[in-house]
Motif scaffolding. Structure first.
Motif, short mmCIF file in Angstrom:
data_model
loop_
_atom_site.label_atom_id
_atom_site.label_comp_id
_atom_site.label_asym_id
_atom_site.label_seq_id
_atom_site.Cartn_x
_atom_site.Cartn_y
_atom_site.Cartn_z
N ALA A 1 38.43 40.54 52.94
CA ALA A 1 37.76 41.80 53.27
C ALA A 1 38.60 42.53 54.30
O ALA A 1 39.26 41.91 55.11
CB ALA A 1 36.36 41.52 53.84
N THR A 2 38.58 43.86 54.27
CA THR A 2 39.34 44.65 55.23
C THR A 2 38.49 44.97 56.43
O THR A 2 37.35 45.44 56.28
CB THR A 2 39.84 45.95 54.58
N PHE B 1 43.96 35.98 57.98
CA PHE B 1 44.07 37.43 58.15
C PHE B 1 45.49 37.88 57.86
O PHE B 1 46.44 37.08 57.87
CB PHE B 1 43.65 37.86 59.57
N THR B 2 45.62 39.19 57.60
CA THR B 2 46.90 39.82 57.33
C THR B 2 47.02 41.09 58.16
O THR B 2 46.12 41.94 58.12
CB THR B 2 47.05 40.17 55.84
N GLU C 1 54.05 43.21 56.26
CA GLU C 1 52.82 42.44 56.38
C GLU C 1 53.10 41.08 57.01
O GLU C 1 54.13 40.46 56.71
CB GLU C 1 52.14 42.23 55.02
N TYR C 2 52.17 40.63 57.85
CA TYR C 2 52.27 39.31 58.47
C TYR C 2 50.96 38.57 58.20
O TYR C 2 49.88 39.05 58.57
CB TYR C 2 52.52 39.44 59.98
N GLN C 3 51.08 37.40 57.57
CA GLN C 3 49.91 36.63 57.18
C GLN C 3 49.78 35.36 58.03
O GLN C 3 50.80 34.74 58.38
CB GLN C 3 50.00 36.25 55.70
N VAL D 1 44.07 45.37 60.05
CA VAL D 1 44.10 43.92 59.86
C VAL D 1 43.01 43.55 58.86
O VAL D 1 41.83 43.86 59.08
CB VAL D 1 43.86 43.17 61.19
N SER D 2 43.38 42.90 57.76
CA SER D 2 42.37 42.40 56.82
C SER D 2 42.04 40.96 57.19
O SER D 2 42.93 40.18 57.54
CB SER D 2 42.87 42.49 55.38
N ILE D 3 40.76 40.63 57.14
CA ILE D 3 40.29 39.32 57.58
C ILE D 3 39.54 38.63 56.45
O ILE D 3 38.93 39.29 55.60
CB ILE D 3 39.40 39.42 58.83
#
Length: 334
Positions: free
Chosen positions: A332-333, A32-33, A93-95, A314-316
């Motif tokens: 996917a978001t 996720f991001t 952004e944090y991944q 958060v995109s997962i």
């Protein structure tokens, strides 16, 4: 007519074959991001962790992130998680990415509604069982679901008979339907009114009714692993429940999966297939360290707070591959 019957039989055989695997070995990627983070704001992140249990061997093969990760555990249910924080965000952004190697086993406790021969009951602590007789915020144990349970189980002789009757009631009354709004919260009263929903709604209704009859029931959540694919993206979670009978122990059921595969109605009362990965147990979850927001309805996706408030941008991306081959990486978001 003969061709139609032959086709129906072929579909049934294929379905039963897909669910007949005794165990399944696969890799699972949980990525996720956190997006559009405002610079200088405090950021906190909790990530649910899959864990080993009698039905699954789980090994974290890698975990990476843009912040240091610390393993923690909630005090009520014992769910494991990873925690990361920074007092001042320095990136937009944090991944994060966690990779697992998993062997998931079929879990069979009942066959045709009866304990499997030679079953050795595993006793649970009374204090632990007591929690799963209590109400959750959206899972009441009094009022309408209690009245329904009393009506449905009035002719049942044992707790196992009661649980079977409640299973059948939910199976025949609910419809798997994710159209519109309201579904997916695991809201028992909404399920009573709408008579539809997804796995959370099916099993919340069961849990309310069972608990009202003094049968402990616990909510479990993770991800489905498609029975007919060797690798794929995973669109979202799947959940199921277990109920407790003192002479048998914890008994798995999956009513929504039974509804989608009605030829497996009897199988899913007392069994779970190998096509799943469990992450957490329970509802109304207080994280560790404690979140600023209210307890989580359930915990399967990453939970993020910025400046003490829930943050949902958060995109997962979740994916699996059988046998350890590299999984796909579509995002996917949420």
């Amino acid at each position: 007519m003969l061709r139609r019957c032959s086709l129906a039989l072929a579909v049934l055989v294929l379905s039963l074959t897909a669910y007949a695997q005794k165990q399944r070995h696969f890799t699972f990627h949980y990525s996720f991001t956190v997006k559009n983070v405002e610079a200088g704001k405090p950021l906190r992140i909790w990530i649910p962790l899959a864990h080993p249990d009698p039905s699954q061997d789980v090994r974290v093969t890698s975990q990476t992130g843009d912040l240091p990760l610390k393993r923690t555990r909630d005090t009520e249910y014992g769910n494991w998680m990873l925690y990361a924080e920074t007092t001042k965000a320095m990136k937009s952004e944090y991944q994060f990415d966690i990779a697992y190697d998993v062997i998931r086993r079929e879990h069979v406790v009942l066959v045709n509604g009866k304990p499997v021969p030679g079953l050795q009951p595993v006793k649970d602590a009374n204090v632990h069982i007591a929690r799963f007789l209590q109400a959750d915020k959206l899972v009441p144990v009094t009022g309408r679901p209690a009245k329904l349970a009393a009506e449905q189980t009035k002719n049942a002789a044992t707790d196992l008979d009661k649980a079977h009757t409640i299973y059948d009631y939910v199976f025949h009354t609910m419809r798997y339907d994710k159209t519109g709004t309201g579904w997916g919260h695991g809201d028992t009263l909404w399920a009573c009114d709408s008579k539809r929903g997804n796995c959370t709604d099916f099993h919340s209704l069961f849990d309310s009714m069972a608990r009202s009859q003094h049968i402990p029931a616990r909510f479990e959540i993770g991800f489905p692993i498609p029975a007919d694919k060797h690798s794929a993206d995973i669109a979202g979670y799947h959940c199921w429940t277990e109920f407790y009978i003192d002479s048998v122990g914890w008994i798995p059921i999956d009513i929504s999966e039974a509804w989608k595969h009605q030829e497996l109605h009897d199988y899913f009362f007392g069994a779970n297939d190998a096509n799943r990965l469990q992450f957490t147990v329970g509802r109304d979850i207080t994280l560790q360290p404690r979140q600023a927001g209210p307890p989580l309805n359930y915990f399967v996706y990453p939970y993020v707070e910025i400046s003490g408030k829930e943050y949902s941008n958060v995109s997962i991306a979740f994916s699996f591959s059988d046998g350890g081959s590299p999984p796909p990486t579509t995002t996917a978001t949420r």
